[in-house]
Design a protein around this motif. Structure first.
Motif, PDB file in Angstrom:
ATOM      1  N   VAL A 166       0.835  -1.208   0.000  1.00 42.59           N
ATOM      2  CA  VAL A 166       0.000   0.000   0.000  1.00 42.59           C
ATOM      3  C   VAL A 166       0.865   1.253   0.000  1.00 42.59           C
ATOM      4  O   VAL A 166       0.623   2.207  -0.756  1.00 42.59           O
ATOM      5  CB  VAL A 166      -0.942  -0.013   1.225  1.00 42.59           C
ATOM      6  N   ALA A 167       1.914   1.271   0.828  1.00 39.20           N
ATOM      7  CA  ALA A 167       2.777   2.449   0.911  1.00 39.20           C
ATOM      8  C   ALA A 167       3.501   2.697  -0.403  1.00 39.20           C
ATOM      9  O   ALA A 167       3.602   3.850  -0.866  1.00 39.20           O
ATOM     10  CB  ALA A 167       3.793   2.262   2.043  1.00 39.20           C
ATOM     11  N   ALA A 168       4.000   1.648  -1.054  1.00 43.42           N
ATOM     12  CA  ALA A 168       4.711   1.807  -2.316  1.00 43.42           C
ATOM     13  C   ALA A 168       3.785   2.335  -3.396  1.00 43.42           C
ATOM     14  O   ALA A 168       4.160   3.220  -4.191  1.00 43.42           O
ATOM     15  CB  ALA A 168       5.329   0.478  -2.744  1.00 43.42           C
ATOM     16  N   ALA A 169       2.570   1.813  -3.448  1.00 43.48           N
ATOM     17  CA  ALA A 169       1.620   2.274  -4.463  1.00 43.48           C
ATOM     18  C   ALA A 169       1.241   3.735  -4.231  1.00 43.48           C
ATOM     19  O   ALA A 169       1.150   4.536  -5.184  1.00 43.48           O
ATOM     20  CB  ALA A 169       0.378   1.389  -4.447  1.00 43.48           C
ATOM     21  N   LEU A 170       1.031   4.119  -2.962  1.00 44.47           N
ATOM     22  CA  LEU A 170       0.698   5.513  -2.674  1.00 44.47           C
ATOM     23  C   LEU A 170       1.898   6.432  -2.942  1.00 44.47           C
ATOM     24  O   LEU A 170       1.727   7.554  -3.442  1.00 44.47           O
ATOM     25  CB  LEU A 170       0.244   5.647  -1.215  1.00 44.47           C
ATOM     26  N   TRP A 171       3.099   5.997  -2.612  1.00 47.26           N
ATOM     27  CA  TRP A 171       4.298   6.823  -2.817  1.00 47.26           C
ATOM     28  C   TRP A 171       4.506   7.109  -4.305  1.00 47.26           C
ATOM     29  O   TRP A 171       4.867   8.222  -4.678  1.00 47.26           O
ATOM     30  CB  TRP A 171       5.511   6.109  -2.235  1.00 47.26           C
ATOM     31  N   HIS A 172       4.269   6.096  -5.139  1.00 46.35           N
ATOM     32  CA  HIS A 172       4.434   6.283  -6.590  1.00 46.35           C
ATOM     33  C   HIS A 172       3.143   6.737  -7.263  1.00 46.35           C
ATOM     34  O   HIS A 172       3.099   6.822  -8.484  1.00 46.35           O
ATOM     35  CB  HIS A 172       4.910   4.974  -7.222  1.00 46.35           C
ATOM     36  N   ARG A 173       2.121   7.032  -6.451  1.00 45.26           N
ATOM     37  CA  ARG A 173       0.835   7.524  -6.943  1.00 45.26           C
ATOM     38  C   ARG A 173       0.206   6.561  -7.956  1.00 45.26           C
ATOM     39  O   ARG A 173      -0.380   6.958  -8.954  1.00 45.26           O
ATOM     40  CB  ARG A 173       0.995   8.906  -7.575  1.00 45.26           C
ATOM     41  N   ARG A 174       0.317   5.293  -7.638  1.00 45.55           N
ATOM     42  CA  ARG A 174      -0.290   4.256  -8.481  1.00 45.55           C
ATOM     43  C   ARG A 174      -1.650   3.891  -7.880  1.00 45.55           C
ATOM     44  O   ARG A 174      -1.869   2.767  -7.425  1.00 45.55           O
ATOM     45  CB  ARG A 174       0.608   3.034  -8.543  1.00 45.55           C
ATOM     46  N   TYR A 175      -2.561   4.849  -7.906  1.00 46.05           N
ATOM     47  CA  TYR A 175      -3.846   4.634  -7.254  1.00 46.05           C
ATOM     48  C   TYR A 175      -4.678   3.576  -7.989  1.00 46.05           C
ATOM     49  O   TYR A 175      -5.320   2.722  -7.366  1.00 46.05           O
ATOM     50  CB  TYR A 175      -4.617   5.951  -7.169  1.00 46.05           C
ATOM     51  N   ARG A 176      -4.659   3.636  -9.312  1.00 45.07           N
ATOM     52  CA  ARG A 176      -5.428   2.647 -10.079  1.00 45.07           C
ATOM     53  C   ARG A 176      -4.835   1.250  -9.896  1.00 45.07           C
ATOM     54  O   ARG A 176      -5.569   0.269  -9.808  1.00 45.07           O
ATOM     55  CB  ARG A 176      -5.443   3.024 -11.560  1.00 45.07           C
ATOM     56  N   LEU A 177      -3.518   1.185  -9.835  1.00 44.84           N
ATOM     57  CA  LEU A 177      -2.877  -0.112  -9.623  1.00 44.84           C
ATOM     58  C   LEU A 177      -3.252  -0.671  -8.255  1.00 44.84           C
ATOM     59  O   LEU A 177      -3.577  -1.862  -8.120  1.00 44.84           O
ATOM     60  CB  LEU A 177      -1.357   0.028  -9.735  1.00 44.84           C
ATOM     61  N   LEU A 178      -3.228   0.182  -7.223  1.00 41.86           N
ATOM     62  CA  LEU A 178      -3.587  -0.264  -5.880  1.00 41.86           C
ATOM     63  C   LEU A 178      -5.028  -0.742  -5.846  1.00 41.86           C
ATOM     64  O   LEU A 178      -5.336  -1.780  -5.231  1.00 41.86           O
ATOM     65  CB  LEU A 178      -3.385   0.883  -4.887  1.00 41.86           C
ATOM     66  N   LEU A 179      -5.918  -0.007  -6.517  1.00 39.18           N
ATOM     67  CA  LEU A 179      -7.322  -0.416  -6.556  1.00 39.18           C
ATOM     68  C   LEU A 179      -7.476  -1.756  -7.275  1.00 39.18           C
ATOM     69  O   LEU A 179      -8.235  -2.639  -6.844  1.00 39.18           O
ATOM     70  CB  LEU A 179      -8.157   0.664  -7.246  1.00 39.18           C
TER      71      LEU A 179
END
Length: 795
Positions: free
Chosen positions: A84-97
Motif C-alpha cells: 500500500v505504501a509503495a503504491a501511494l508513494w508512486h501515486r499508483r492509485y489505479r494499480l492499488l485499486l
C-alpha cells in the motif's frame, strides 16, 4: 518496407499505454487447468484431502509453533503495508485499486470453492487452529488470504523488478512452509488457494493489460551501434508485421535496414499458436518451437540466407543482435516498395504472378517451405520484382506436405486479389499440373492462414471455385479434401456432455441416491490391482496379434499399437478404429496388405471363439442359480423356441435371392478368409498358442479387473459369478452402437452385480472404477503410444 526513417532522440522510450502479454494467457490457462485438476481430485477424494482423514503434518502446536506463526502474521501485515505504501508513494492509485480488487476476488473464489468442498477438518487441525498467537488466532493467515496474496503477486509482477518479484515469492514460500510445519493448513487447501490466486491474477493482467516496457527505438539504435552497425536513426516501421515489432533504421551513408524486434511476448504468442494448431489440426507439417528466443531468430536468419543462396529474391540478412533484456533483433536489408496485397489489382500483371511462382519454385527446390506464403509476405520492389519476406515460420528441411500447403496458401491468397482463373493459369504455367495437383485437396479453410481465410471469405464461393479451377487445370477429378482437423470441438463437447450426463444419471438408473460415500470407502490397493490387469490386456493383445501373422513382426511396436488402440477406439464403435490401426501397422511392418487384413480378421475370430468358450465355462461354473439371479434367464423351453425362430429367420433369408447374394458377397468371403488364415496359423503350434492364449489372457485379465473392482468395495460374490456377469455384459457392450459399448456395458454389469447379491451402491461404484481403470485411464498413455508410432513411421 517503404518510407524514410526520421531522426529521434536515443533516450529510453517507455509508452504509457498497456498491452496484453501472451504469457499472461499461458499463465491463465495453466492456472485454470491446475484449479480444475485440484477441484476434481478434491471432489473425488474429499475425505483424504480435505476431510477427517486428510494429512496434517508438522511438529504439533507448541511454543515453537506459536513463535513461527506470530512471525508469519507480522510478516504478512508488514508486506501488505509495504504494498500500500509503495503504491501511494508512486501515486499508483489505479494499480492499488486493481490489486485490492484482484485479492478480494481471489479470496472470494477460494471461499466459495472451500465452501463447496466443505468437509469436517481433521481433529488435529481443528485443535491447532484454536490456539492464539501474536496478532490473531493461529488460523491467520488462512487459505483465503494466501489466494489473495498469490493474485496480488501475479498481478503486480509487471510493475516489479526481478529482485522484488523473487522476494515476494520467497516470502510467500516461507509462509507456506511455516503453515505446513505448524500443522495449521491442509496441503490441498494450499494447492486450491495457489491455483485460484494464479488464475485470478493472470485474468486481471489479461483483461487490463500490462505496462509496455519493451525496448523502443532508442535502445534499438544503441544495440545496433554496439553490434557495429552505424545506425543514426531508428523509427517504428510503417508496415504490419506479425510475430515481431518492425522498425526502420538508417545510417550516415543513406543505407537503410529493416529491423525485426522479437521479445518474450512474441515467443509466448508463437508457443500459444503452435499449441492451438497441434491440438486442433493434424498433418499440417507443424514442428516444435525453438528451445530459446535467440534460436528462433537465428532460424529465421538461416532460412533467409539459405533462400538467398538458392537464388530466391529475399531481403538480405545482415546480422542478428542481442539487445537489452530478453529482446533479439533480426537486421535485414531495406526493400523499397510495398506488399503485393496493397497493390491495385490492375498493377498485378500475369508477368508479375509468373515471376512470383518462379521464386516460389526456386524456394521449394531448395527444400525450404515458407509456411506463411500469402500476398502480405510478398514485397514488390520498384522494378516490379516479387520479394518473398518473413521466414519466421519456415522449415529448412521441408516435407512434401509443407510444400503443398505453401502452394495452396498462395493460390488462395492470390485468387482473392486477381481471381481464380489468372491465379491457377500462372501457377500451372510455372509449376506444371504435377506441382499444383497435390495442393488442390488442401484448398480448404483449415489449411489457410487467418488472413487468407478472411480474404477469400469476402467473396462468396471463391475458395470452391478456386479449388475446382485448380483441379481442372491439373487434370484431377473432383478431389476429396484432406482431413486436417483432429476432432471437431463440437464432437468433443458432445461426447464429454453425453458421457458426463450418463455417469451422473447412472446412480439414478440403478436406484442409488449417492454413490460417493461408497467410493470414498474403496480399498485403493484393489483399484491399483484393477489398473494392473487393465495394462496386462494390452500385453496379451499384442501376443495374440503376433500369433496371427506368419512373418516376424517387432514386439515393442506391436505393443505400442495395442496401447494406441485405446486412444483410437474412443471415437469409433465396436473397436473399428483399433482394427484399422492394426492393419495399418502390419502393412508398415512389412506384412502384405491382404495378409495383414487376414491376420486382424483371424485375431478377431479367435477372440470371439475364446469369448464364447469362456462365456459357457463361467456360466457353468457359476451354476444355473447364480446366472439366473444375475440376469433372470428364461426357461429352457423358451430358449429353444427363440433359437428355433432365429434359425427359421436365417433359413428364410438364405432362401431368397437377395439373402444368398448378401451372404455370397459379404459374409462367406470374410468367413472363408478368416478360416483359411486360421488354418495357416494352425500349422505352427507356437503361433496357435500365441493366438488363442493371447485372446484368452485378454478376456481373463478383464475378468480379473472386474473382480478387483468388486473387491475394492467389499466383494461379496465369487469369481465365477463376477466372471459370468462380465462375460454377459461384454456381449451387450458389443451390440451397443457406441464407442466401447458405453451405456450398454454399465447397465448390464450393474444389473448383473446387483443380481448376484452386491448392493446397489457398491455395484455402481465397482462398475465406475472398473470403467475408469480399463476404458478412460488408458486414453492418455494411448495418445503417447500413438505419437510414438507416428515418430517411428508405423502409422
Amino acid at each position: 518496407m517503404s518510407g524514410h526513417p526520421v531522426a529521434i532522440a536515443t533516450a529510453r522510450v517507455v509508452p504509457s499505454s498497456r498491452y496484453r502479454h501472451p504469457g499472461d494467457v499461458i499463465r491463465l490457462i495453466a492456472g485454470s487447468t491446475l484449479l480444475l485438476v485440484a477441484l476434481v481430485a478434491s471432489k473425488a477424494a474429499s475425505r483424504w484431502l480435505l476431510g477427517p482423514d486428510a494429512p496434517v503434518g508438522g511438529i504439533g502446536y507448541g511454543p515453537a509453533s506459536s513463535v513461527l506463526t506470530g512471525i508469519v502474521q507480522v510478516a504478512c501485515v508488514a508486506a501488505a503495508a509495504l504494498v500500500v505504501a509503495a503504491a501511494l508513494w508512486h501515486r499508483r492509485y489505479r494499480l492499488l485499486l486493481g490489486l485490492a480488487a484482484g485479492a478480494a476476488v481471489a479470496a472470494g473464489v477460494a471461499a466459495g470453492i472451500l465452501l463447496l468442498l466443505h468437509d469436517r477438518h481433521p481433529a488435529t487441525l481443528t485443535d491447532n487452529l484454536a490456539h492464539g498467537s501474536w496478532l490473531a488466532s493461529a488460523a491467520f493467515p488462512g487459505p483465503l488470504l494466501m489466494a489473495g496474496a498469490v493474485a496480488v503477486i501475479v498481478a503486480a509482477s509487471p510493475w516489479l523488478s526481478r529482485p522484488w518479484r523473487r522476494a515476494a515469492w520467497l516470502t510467500l514460500l516461507l509462509v507456506v512452509v511455516v503453515r505446513l510445519v505448524t500443522g495449521t493448513v491442509l496441503p490441498m487447501e494450499l494447492l486450491l488457494a495457489f491455483a485460484t490466486g494464479l488464475t485470478v491474477g493472470a485474468a486481471v493482467l489479461v483483461v487490463f493489460g500490462v505496462p509496455d516496457q519493451r525496448i523502443g527505438p532508442g535502445e534499438i539504435a544503441e544495440a545496433l551501434r554496439s553490434a557495429g552497425l552505424p545506425a543514426e536513426t531508428v523509427r517504428a516501421a510503417d508496415v504490419e508485421a506479425k510475430g515481431s515489432r518492425p522498425f526502420a533504421a538508417a545510417g550516415p551513408d543513406g543505407r537503410r535496414w529493416f529491423i525485426k524486434a522479437l521479445g518474450s511476448d512474441q515467443r509466448d504468442a508463437d508457443l500459444l499458436y503452435r499449441t492451438y494448431r497441434a491440438v486442433r489440426l493434424r498433418n499440417v507439417g507443424d514442428t516444435r518451437p525453438a528451445a530459446t528466443l535467440f534460436q528462433a531468430v537465428e532460424h529465421q536468419a538461416l532460412a533467409g540466407v539459405m533462400a538467398e543462396r538458392a537464388g530466391v529474391l529475399v531481403p538480405g540478412v545482415d546480422r542478428v543482435v542481442k539487445a537489452g533484456g530478453d529482446t533479439a533483433l533480426l537486421v535485414l536489408d531495406w526493400v523499397d516498395g510495398g506488399s503485393l496485397e496493397q497493390l491495385p489489382a490492375e498493377q498485378i500483371t500475369d508477368d508479375l504472378l509468373a515471376r512470383l511462382w518462379t521464386e516460389v519454385d526456386k524456394l521449394h527446390r531448395a527444400g525450404i517451405a515458407h509456411r506463411s506464403l500469402h500476398a502480405g509476405n510478398v514485397m514488390v520492389d520498384p522494378a516490379g520484382r516479387p520479394v518473398i519476406a518473413d521466414f519466421s515460420f519456415s522449415e529448412l528441411s521441408a516435407t512434401p506436405r509443407q510444400i503443398h500447403l505453401d502452394v495452396a496458401e498462395l493460390i488462395a491468397s492470390l485468387a482473392a486479389l486477381v481471381g481464380e482463373d489468372r491465379t491457377v493459369s500462372t501457377a500451372v504455367k510455372v509449376l506444371g499440373p504435377e506441382g499444383v495437383a497435390p495442393a488442390v485437396p488442401l484448398l480448404q479453410p483449415l489449411a489457410l492462414s487467418a488472413g487468407t481465410r478472411r480474404a477469400v471469405k469476402r467473396q462468396d464461393g471463391l475458395l470452391t471455385r478456386t479449388r475446382s479451377a485448380a483441379a481442372a487445370a491439373s487434370g484431377l477429378a473432383t478431389p476429396e479434401l484432406v482431413r486436417l482437423q483432429r476432432v471437431r470441438p463440437r464432437s468433443l463437447l458432445t461426447i464429454a456432455a453425453l458421457v458426463g450426463l450418463y455417469y451422473i444419471l447412472l446412480p439414478q438408473l440403478a436406484k442409488v441416491g449417492n454413490p460417493l460415500p461408497v467410493l470414498e470407502s474403496a480399498q485403493w490397493a484393489w483399484v491399483l490391482v484393477a489398473i494392473g490387469f487393465s495394462a496386462l490386456t494390452y500385453l496379451a493383445s499384442a501376443i495374440g496379434l503376433l500369433g496371427g501373422v506368419s512373418v516376424r513382426v517387432p514386439f515393442w511396436p506391436t505393443l505400442l499399437t495395442q496401447g494406441a488402440s485405446s486412444y483410437v477406439n474412443r471415437v469409433s464403435p465396436s473397436n473399428v478404429g483399433g482394427m484399422a490401426l492394426n492393419v495399418r501397422f502390419l502393412q508398415k511392418a512389412g506384412v502384405e496388405p491382404s495378409a495383414g487384413v487376414a491376420a486382424v480378421g483371424v485375431n478377431s475370430l479367435a477372440g470371439a471363439l475364446v469369448h464364447l468358450v469362456l462365456l459357457v465355462i463361467f456360466f457353468a461354473w457359476a451354476g444355473r442359480s447364480g446366472a439366473s439371479k444375475a440376469f433372470k434367464l428364461p426357461s429352457s423351453s423358451l430358449l429353444l423356441a427363440v433359437l428355433a425362430v432365429v434359425a427359421a429367420v436365417i433359413g428364410i433369408v438364405i432362401a431368397t435371392r437377395q439373402g444368398r447374394n448378401f451372404a455370397a458377397r459379404k459374409v462367406l468371403p470374410s468367413l472363408r478368409s478368416s478360416l483359411a488364415s486360421l488354418g495357416r496359423v494352425a500349422r505352427s503350434p507356437v503361433r496357435l498358442t500365441l493366438l488363442f492364449g493371447g485372446s484368452a489372457l485378454v478376456t481373463l485379465a478383464y475378468v480379473a479387473g472386474m473382480v478387483a473392482s468388486v473387491e475394492a468395495f467389499g466383494g461379496g460374490a465369487s469369481i465365477a459369478k463376477i466372471g459370468a456377469v462380465y462375460m454377459a455384459a461384454s456381449v451387450v457392450a458389443a451390440a451397443t452402437p457406441t464407442p466401447g459399448g458405453v451405456g450398454g456395458f454399465e447397465a448390464a454389469a450393474i444389473t448383473g452385480l446387483t443380481g448376484i447379491g452386491i448392493s446397489s451402491g457398491a455395484a455402481v461404484s465397482a462398475v465406475v472404477i472398473y470403467r475408469l481403470a480399463t476404458y478412460w485411464l488408458p486414453v492418455p498413455p494411448g495418445w503417447v503410444c500413438w505419437r510414438a508410432l507416428q515418430r517411428l513411421g508405423y502409422v
